[in-house]
Design a protein around this motif. Sequence first.
Motif, mmCIF file in Angstrom:
data_model
loop_
_atom_site.group_PDB
_atom_site.id
_atom_site.type_symbol
_atom_site.label_atom_id
_atom_site.label_comp_id
_atom_site.label_asym_id
_atom_site.label_seq_id
_atom_site.Cartn_x
_atom_site.Cartn_y
_atom_site.Cartn_z
ATOM 1 N N LEU A 1 -7.958 8.241 -9.861
ATOM 2 C CA LEU A 1 -9.222 7.787 -9.357
ATOM 3 C C LEU A 1 -9.654 6.414 -10.045
ATOM 4 C CD1 LEU A 1 -10.817 11.380 -10.416
ATOM 5 C CD2 LEU A 1 -10.412 10.586 -8.221
ATOM 6 N N ALA A 2 -9.195 6.173 -11.209
ATOM 7 C CA ALA A 2 -9.405 5.000 -11.568
ATOM 8 C C ALA A 2 -8.856 3.542 -10.895
ATOM 9 C CB ALA A 2 -8.995 4.771 -13.116
ATOM 10 N N LEU A 3 -7.546 4.046 -10.542
ATOM 11 C CA LEU A 3 -6.820 2.961 -9.661
ATOM 12 C C LEU A 3 -7.433 2.929 -8.477
ATOM 13 C CD1 LEU A 3 -3.245 3.417 -10.762
ATOM 14 C CD2 LEU A 3 -4.881 1.641 -11.650
ATOM 15 N N ASP A 4 -7.928 4.202 -7.719
ATOM 16 C CA ASP A 4 -8.472 4.298 -6.456
ATOM 17 C C ASP A 4 -9.859 3.287 -6.392
ATOM 18 O OD1 ASP A 4 -8.434 5.372 -3.716
ATOM 19 O OD2 ASP A 4 -10.066 6.441 -4.331
ATOM 20 N N ALA A 5 -10.693 3.625 -7.384
ATOM 21 C CA ALA A 5 -11.836 2.719 -7.262
ATOM 22 C C ALA A 5 -11.605 1.028 -7.457
ATOM 23 C CB ALA A 5 -12.611 2.969 -8.821
ATOM 24 N N ARG A 6 -10.307 0.833 -8.178
ATOM 25 C CA ARG A 6 -10.111 -0.747 -8.201
ATOM 26 C C ARG A 6 -9.581 -1.026 -6.824
ATOM 27 N NH1 ARG A 6 -6.580 -0.869 -13.718
ATOM 28 N NH2 ARG A 6 -5.664 -2.808 -12.679
ATOM 29 N N ALA A 7 -8.377 -0.205 -6.101
ATOM 30 C CA ALA A 7 -7.812 -0.564 -4.957
ATOM 31 C C ALA A 7 -9.099 -0.551 -3.916
ATOM 32 C CB ALA A 7 -6.845 0.570 -4.376
ATOM 33 N N CYS A 8 -9.883 0.270 -3.948
ATOM 34 C CA CYS A 8 -11.225 0.136 -3.124
ATOM 35 C C CYS A 8 -12.152 -1.144 -3.084
ATOM 36 C CB CYS A 8 -12.092 1.329 -3.037
ATOM 37 S SG CYS A 8 -11.473 3.057 -2.624
ATOM 38 N N ALA A 9 -11.965 -1.719 -4.356
ATOM 39 C CA ALA A 9 -12.685 -2.860 -4.495
ATOM 40 C C ALA A 9 -11.804 -4.119 -4.113
ATOM 41 C CB ALA A 9 -13.074 -2.982 -5.988
ATOM 42 N N GLY A 10 -10.704 -4.069 -3.589
ATOM 43 C CA GLY A 10 -9.761 -4.846 -3.057
ATOM 44 C C GLY A 10 -8.635 -5.473 -3.929
ATOM 45 N N GLU A 11 -8.483 -4.774 -5.174
ATOM 46 C CA GLU A 11 -7.148 -5.059 -5.872
ATOM 47 C C GLU A 11 -5.951 -4.573 -5.546
ATOM 48 O OE1 GLU A 11 -6.364 -4.307 -10.573
ATOM 49 O OE2 GLU A 11 -8.417 -4.496 -9.878
ATOM 50 N N THR A 12 -4.874 -5.091 -5.718
ATOM 51 C CA THR A 12 -3.676 -4.480 -5.428
ATOM 52 C C THR A 12 -2.940 -3.819 -6.772
ATOM 53 O OG1 THR A 12 -2.901 -6.106 -3.905
ATOM 54 C CG2 THR A 12 -1.269 -5.128 -4.964
ATOM 55 N N VAL A 13 -3.057 -2.722 -6.833
ATOM 56 C CA VAL A 13 -2.852 -1.800 -7.964
ATOM 57 C C VAL A 13 -1.085 -1.526 -7.898
ATOM 58 C CG1 VAL A 13 -5.059 -0.861 -8.188
ATOM 59 C CG2 VAL A 13 -3.261 0.375 -6.947
ATOM 60 N N ALA A 14 -0.482 -1.907 -7.123
ATOM 61 C CA ALA A 14 0.985 -1.607 -7.176
ATOM 62 C C ALA A 14 1.516 -3.042 -7.584
ATOM 63 C CB ALA A 14 1.626 -1.348 -5.733
ATOM 64 N N ARG A 15 2.680 -2.905 -8.168
ATOM 65 C CA ARG A 15 3.233 -3.877 -9.134
ATOM 66 C C ARG A 15 4.121 -4.734 -8.227
ATOM 67 N NH1 ARG A 15 3.599 -0.712 -13.334
ATOM 68 N NH2 ARG A 15 5.680 -0.833 -13.546
ATOM 69 N N ARG A 16 4.261 -5.947 -8.169
ATOM 70 C CA ARG A 16 5.315 -6.593 -7.604
ATOM 71 C C ARG A 16 6.335 -7.340 -8.424
ATOM 72 N NH1 ARG A 16 5.963 -11.384 -4.802
ATOM 73 N NH2 ARG A 16 6.767 -11.381 -2.646
ATOM 74 N N GLU A 17 7.641 -7.400 -8.158
ATOM 75 C CA GLU A 17 8.500 -8.024 -8.993
ATOM 76 C C GLU A 17 9.490 -8.622 -8.167
ATOM 77 O OE1 GLU A 17 11.271 -5.648 -11.789
ATOM 78 O OE2 GLU A 17 10.000 -4.200 -10.971
ATOM 79 N N ARG A 18 9.858 -9.931 -8.320
ATOM 80 C CA ARG A 18 10.919 -10.505 -7.580
ATOM 81 C C ARG A 18 12.262 -10.244 -8.268
ATOM 82 N NH1 ARG A 18 9.430 -13.486 -3.430
ATOM 83 N NH2 ARG A 18 11.905 -14.016 -2.906
ATOM 84 N N LEU A 19 13.214 -10.131 -7.312
ATOM 85 C CA LEU A 19 14.457 -9.606 -7.723
ATOM 86 C C LEU A 19 15.504 -10.782 -7.577
ATOM 87 C CD1 LEU A 19 14.527 -5.951 -6.280
ATOM 88 C CD2 LEU A 19 14.140 -6.603 -8.550
ATOM 89 N N LEU A 20 15.380 -11.755 -6.767
ATOM 90 C CA LEU A 20 16.267 -12.675 -6.445
ATOM 91 C C LEU A 20 15.734 -14.075 -6.762
ATOM 92 C CD1 LEU A 20 17.595 -11.732 -2.799
ATOM 93 C CD2 LEU A 20 18.725 -11.248 -5.125
#
Lengths: 243, 332
Positions: free
Chosen positions: A224-243
């Motif tokens: 629920l907490a992350l959903d509120a942040r995602a609805c406000a436009g935030e990307t809540v998944a984490r992105r890592e560069r592997l190469l």
Amino acid sequence: MDYETPRFLDCGEAALSVEFGDSVTPAVNARVLALDERLRAAPPAGLRETTPTYRALFLRYEPLEISRAALIAAIEALIGTAGVEASQPAVRWTIPCCYDPEFAEDIGEAAALLGQTAQSLARLHAGADYRAYMYGFAPGWCYLGGLPQALAIPRRVSPRGPTPPGAALIGGALSLIAANPMPTGWYVVGRTPERMFALDRSPPFLVAPGDAVRFEPIDANTFLALDARACAGETVARRERLL
Amino acid sequence: MSARLLIGAAGPGVTIQDEGRFGLSRYGVTPAGPMDLGAYLAATRAAGADSAIEVSLGGMTLRADGATLCVAVAGGEFDIRLDGRPMPSACLLPLAEGARLVLRAGASGAWCYVAVGGTLAFAPTLGSRATHARSGLGPRPLAAGDALTLAEAAGAPLEPLALAAPWLTSSAAPIRLVLGPQADYFAPEEIEAFLNARWRIGARSDRMAYRLEGPAIRHRRGHDIVSDGVAMGAIQIPGDGAPLALMADRQPTGGYPKIATVIGADLGRLAQLRPGEDLSFRAVDWDEAVAARRAYFASIDAGATREPLGAEMTTESLLAENLVGGVVNARD
């Protein structure tokens, strides 16, 4: 089956399917994505668009600018004599996913069909390394390879009612994140607050074909907490560069 | 004051289309775009427009507000009336403030395009103004009471003009297609049966797919394939053996074998067939398909000719004349 050399199949006079195999395997899909990468880096004149799928690369081209034979020759030169090597994922996404039955309405039913408990199903689903094979069905519907064998499940004979957006689904040997509500024959085993497709975000699509994906289990309050942040436009998944 | 186009009535399936939303099929985005590209280009080029209203068999009524608008219509043989006066089914006309343009299904054809000179003030979605109703991208289908604002209205002709273009003429010739990509899922006699059959456009046909009614086509290797990319005009054979011709609103990927793909030069002709109408297919090779494509686009590029609309050219006056009573020497 993985073909030694790809098959070139006409889809009318202005599209070509370059087929690397006839099954859904990481090796076949990696060859598709490797050719896609090379063609996008150096597109031959007349090539309009490429669409990677599980086992084939679909090419839309203008035959008044490049002949089928010249396009095939250009592809064969890119593949080279050694064939296309498997492409490595450049990016890994860690996507929060809630397996609480409140957010995973089919998890009990799917677990029973698979001879698992809801807890073991969630553990297996979140423990696997996935790869974004392709998009299909509708904008943002991202099909993931890498589902553990123990979770391979036949699709329902008739579709269930609309899934919620962000549903993590399993069906056949694949997992899938739904971008918008849609009836489906797959089973809802979790739900992410992240939006796979959002017009108000740049880029609008979260994951690119070929990216690596993991699910990170979260509880209902975190959802629920992350959903509120995602609805406000935030990307809540984490992105890592592997190469 | 800016000019507006007021929609008085709109049947189901009246949408805004441009050439399509290309480049995002890798993310599951359908290009959409016009069902009949040739007719779309005839209308938009005549009016100087960057998009058009695609009108279905349900028809549409519209008026201009704030200025005289430059309107071009092209497509099937729709019944077009400007303040009650019959217009040719392909025309370029001034739509004066308050004048009423009515489009109704006419003798034949399933789609027509209404292009308004200038720029429709719609922000593009993902680079395009094309409506794809199923995914909710682009403007929603038009309805009575809608007002479309023109950011810049183009100048209109003084009088209505008829547009004449060879590619707008319908023909009953077989629809040409290239076999594949999965023709090998069908035994040679099934491909023969497909090519020899007389098909009928099914009632539940829409922008996504035309259902073809005729003999059931049987697969020899099952009806499930691993999904791959799909071109407009692909003829998919699902498990029940009833072919589906995938049209502008197709999904970008599909999981049924595709026996053949309609060639680009004949897609508009296929699109203009109505539910209940018959068609047949003829297989051609890649070279013949490309030659047909070259001729088709060259003829579109040559453009439609514009002819003044003499009083004698209207349908009403033609019907009032006794056309068979005299002998006409074609060399006169």
